[in-house]
Motif scaffolding. Structure first.
Motif, PDB file in Angstrom:
ATOM      1  N   UNK A   1       0.857  -1.173   0.000  1.00 39.86           N
ATOM      2  CA  UNK A   1       0.000   0.000   0.000  1.00 39.86           C
ATOM      3  C   UNK A   1       0.900   1.232   0.000  1.00 39.86           C
ATOM      4  N   UNK A   2       0.464   2.253  -0.667  1.00 44.45           N
ATOM      5  CA  UNK A   2       1.276   3.459  -0.796  1.00 44.45           C
ATOM      6  C   UNK A   2       1.393   4.190   0.539  1.00 44.45           C
ATOM      7  N   UNK A   3       2.475   4.943   0.661  1.00 41.60           N
ATOM      8  CA  UNK A   3       2.682   5.759   1.860  1.00 41.60           C
ATOM      9  C   UNK A   3       1.557   6.757   2.038  1.00 41.60           C
ATOM     10  N   UNK A   4       1.012   7.220   0.928  1.00 42.30           N
ATOM     11  CA  UNK A   4      -0.090   8.186   0.976  1.00 42.30           C
ATOM     12  C   UNK A   4      -1.320   7.572   1.659  1.00 42.30           C
ATOM     13  N   UNK A   5      -1.619   6.326   1.336  1.00 45.77           N
ATOM     14  CA  UNK A   5      -2.780   5.665   1.948  1.00 45.77           C
ATOM     15  C   UNK A   5      -2.534   5.373   3.423  1.00 45.77           C
ATOM     16  N   UNK A   6      -1.336   4.932   3.760  1.00 40.66           N
ATOM     17  CA  UNK A   6      -1.000   4.691   5.158  1.00 40.66           C
ATOM     18  C   UNK A   6      -1.088   6.003   5.937  1.00 40.66           C
ATOM     19  N   UNK A   7      -0.569   7.056   5.355  1.00 39.50           N
ATOM     20  CA  UNK A   7      -0.638   8.377   5.982  1.00 39.50           C
ATOM     21  C   UNK A   7      -2.086   8.807   6.192  1.00 39.50           C
ATOM     22  N   UNK A   8      -2.939   8.497   5.232  1.00 39.93           N
ATOM     23  CA  UNK A   8      -4.354   8.827   5.340  1.00 39.93           C
ATOM     24  C   UNK A   8      -5.007   8.083   6.507  1.00 39.93           C
ATOM     25  N   UNK A   9      -4.613   6.834   6.718  1.00 33.89           N
ATOM     26  CA  UNK A   9      -5.134   6.056   7.850  1.00 33.89           C
ATOM     27  C   UNK A   9      -4.726   6.719   9.157  1.00 33.89           C
ATOM     28  N   UNK A  10      -3.436   7.042   9.274  1.00 33.33           N
ATOM     29  CA  UNK A  10      -2.938   7.674  10.499  1.00 33.33           C
ATOM     30  C   UNK A  10      -3.594   9.029  10.738  1.00 33.33           C
ATOM     31  N   UNK A  11      -3.768   9.798   9.687  1.00 33.20           N
ATOM     32  CA  UNK A  11      -4.406  11.106   9.809  1.00 33.20           C
ATOM     33  C   UNK A  11      -5.853  10.968  10.270  1.00 33.20           C
ATOM     34  N   UNK A  12      -6.572  10.010   9.698  1.00 35.78           N
ATOM     35  CA  UNK A  12      -7.962   9.771  10.095  1.00 35.78           C
ATOM     36  C   UNK A  12      -8.040   9.371  11.566  1.00 35.78           C
ATOM     37  N   UNK A  13      -7.151   8.477  11.997  1.00 35.98           N
ATOM     38  CA  UNK A  13      -7.121   8.070  13.403  1.00 35.98           C
ATOM     39  C   UNK A  13      -6.808   9.253  14.315  1.00 35.98           C
ATOM     40  N   UNK A  14      -5.804  10.019  13.949  1.00 37.05           N
ATOM     41  CA  UNK A  14      -5.399  11.171  14.766  1.00 37.05           C
ATOM     42  C   UNK A  14      -6.527  12.189  14.879  1.00 37.05           C
ATOM     43  N   UNK A  15      -7.211  12.448  13.777  1.00 36.76           N
ATOM     44  CA  UNK A  15      -8.329  13.395  13.803  1.00 36.76           C
ATOM     45  C   UNK A  15      -9.449  12.878  14.682  1.00 36.76           C
ATOM     46  N   UNK A  16      -9.774  11.589  14.569  1.00 39.62           N
ATOM     47  CA  UNK A  16     -10.830  11.009  15.393  1.00 39.62           C
ATOM     48  C   UNK A  16     -10.455  11.092  16.879  1.00 39.62           C
ATOM     49  N   UNK A  17      -9.204  10.781  17.187  1.00 44.79           N
ATOM     50  CA  UNK A  17      -8.747  10.758  18.578  1.00 44.79           C
ATOM     51  C   UNK A  17      -8.368  12.133  19.109  1.00 44.79           C
ATOM     52  N   UNK A  18      -8.280  13.100  18.192  1.00 39.15           N
ATOM     53  CA  UNK A  18      -7.882  14.463  18.535  1.00 39.15           C
ATOM     54  C   UNK A  18      -6.502  14.488  19.192  1.00 39.15           C
ATOM     55  N   UNK A  19      -5.565  13.780  18.550  1.00 34.08           N
ATOM     56  CA  UNK A  19      -4.177  13.758  19.001  1.00 34.08           C
ATOM     57  C   UNK A  19      -3.280  13.953  17.790  1.00 34.08           C
ATOM     58  N   UNK A  20      -2.016  14.332  18.017  1.00 37.84           N
ATOM     59  CA  UNK A  20      -1.086  14.478  16.889  1.00 37.84           C
ATOM     60  C   UNK A  20      -0.768  13.121  16.258  1.00 37.84           C
ATOM     61  N   UNK A  21      -0.598  13.106  14.959  1.00 35.66           N
ATOM     62  CA  UNK A  21      -0.240  11.886  14.239  1.00 35.66           C
ATOM     63  C   UNK A  21       1.060  11.310  14.806  1.00 35.66           C
ATOM     64  N   UNK A  22       1.955  12.166  15.262  1.00 32.41           N
ATOM     65  CA  UNK A  22       3.255  11.720  15.777  1.00 32.41           C
ATOM     66  C   UNK A  22       3.132  10.802  16.989  1.00 32.41           C
ATOM     67  N   UNK A  23       1.989  10.796  17.648  1.00 29.06           N
ATOM     68  CA  UNK A  23       1.777   9.925  18.806  1.00 29.06           C
ATOM     69  C   UNK A  23       1.361   8.505  18.402  1.00 29.06           C
ATOM     70  N   UNK A  24       1.117   8.303  17.123  1.00 29.04           N
ATOM     71  CA  UNK A  24       0.661   7.001  16.637  1.00 29.04           C
ATOM     72  C   UNK A  24       1.799   6.242  15.971  1.00 29.04           C
ATOM     73  N   UNK A  25       1.973   5.001  16.385  1.00 28.02           N
ATOM     74  CA  UNK A  25       2.967   4.104  15.800  1.00 28.02           C
ATOM     75  C   UNK A  25       2.238   2.833  15.374  1.00 28.02           C
ATOM     76  N   UNK A  26       2.825   2.055  14.489  1.00 26.00           N
ATOM     77  CA  UNK A  26       2.146   0.854  14.029  1.00 26.00           C
ATOM     78  C   UNK A  26       1.926  -0.149  15.157  1.00 26.00           C
ATOM     79  N   UNK A  27       2.719  -0.072  16.219  1.00 25.32           N
ATOM     80  CA  UNK A  27       2.569  -0.990  17.354  1.00 25.32           C
ATOM     81  C   UNK A  27       1.740  -0.409  18.498  1.00 25.32           C
ATOM     82  N   UNK A  28       1.148   0.760  18.293  1.00 23.72           N
ATOM     83  CA  UNK A  28       0.319   1.370  19.335  1.00 23.72           C
ATOM     84  C   UNK A  28      -0.917   0.518  19.580  1.00 23.72           C
ATOM     85  N   UNK A  29      -1.134   0.155  20.842  1.00 27.87           N
ATOM     86  CA  UNK A  29      -2.279  -0.678  21.212  1.00 27.87           C
ATOM     87  C   UNK A  29      -3.568   0.136  21.166  1.00 27.87           C
ATOM     88  N   UNK A  30      -4.554  -0.403  20.473  1.00 22.19           N
ATOM     89  CA  UNK A  30      -5.834   0.294  20.337  1.00 22.19           C
ATOM     90  C   UNK A  30      -6.575   0.351  21.676  1.00 22.19           C
TER      91      UNK A  30
END
Length: 82
Positions: A1-30
């Motif tokens: 999957x392209x970096x753009x799509x992965x970035x879009x996933x992280x951005x969507x999560x960050x917006x929903x959670x109202x936190x900076x994208x930088x706080x999200x890592x692939x190993x972050x526990x939901x």
């Protein structure tokens, strides 16, 4: 999957959670780190469907443990559409 799509996933999560994208890592526990429950995961699924124009309604989100599980699920759905 392209970096753009992965970035879009992280951005969507960050917006929903109202936190900076930088706080999200692939190993972050939901559940343990982001404190998400099944209702919130359904909301995230809806946000991802809208943002990425894909259908995730048949994805077994109960198996999601970390952010990378979301990325893999979206990647699988994108492959099935192609």
């Amino acid at each position: 999957m392209s970096n753009e799509k992965v970035s879009s996933i992280y951005t969507t999560l960050a917006e929903y959670l109202e936190i900076p994208v930088s706080e999200l890592k692939e190993s972050t526990s939901l559940e343990n780190e982001l404190l998400l429950d099944s209702t919130e995961l359904i909301c995230i699924i809806a946000a991802l469907e809208k943002t990425m124009n894909i259908d995730l309604q048949n994805v077994p989100f109960e198996d999601w443990v970390v952010i990378n599980d979301i990325v893999k699920a979206v990647e699988q759905q994108v492959k099935e559409v192609m």
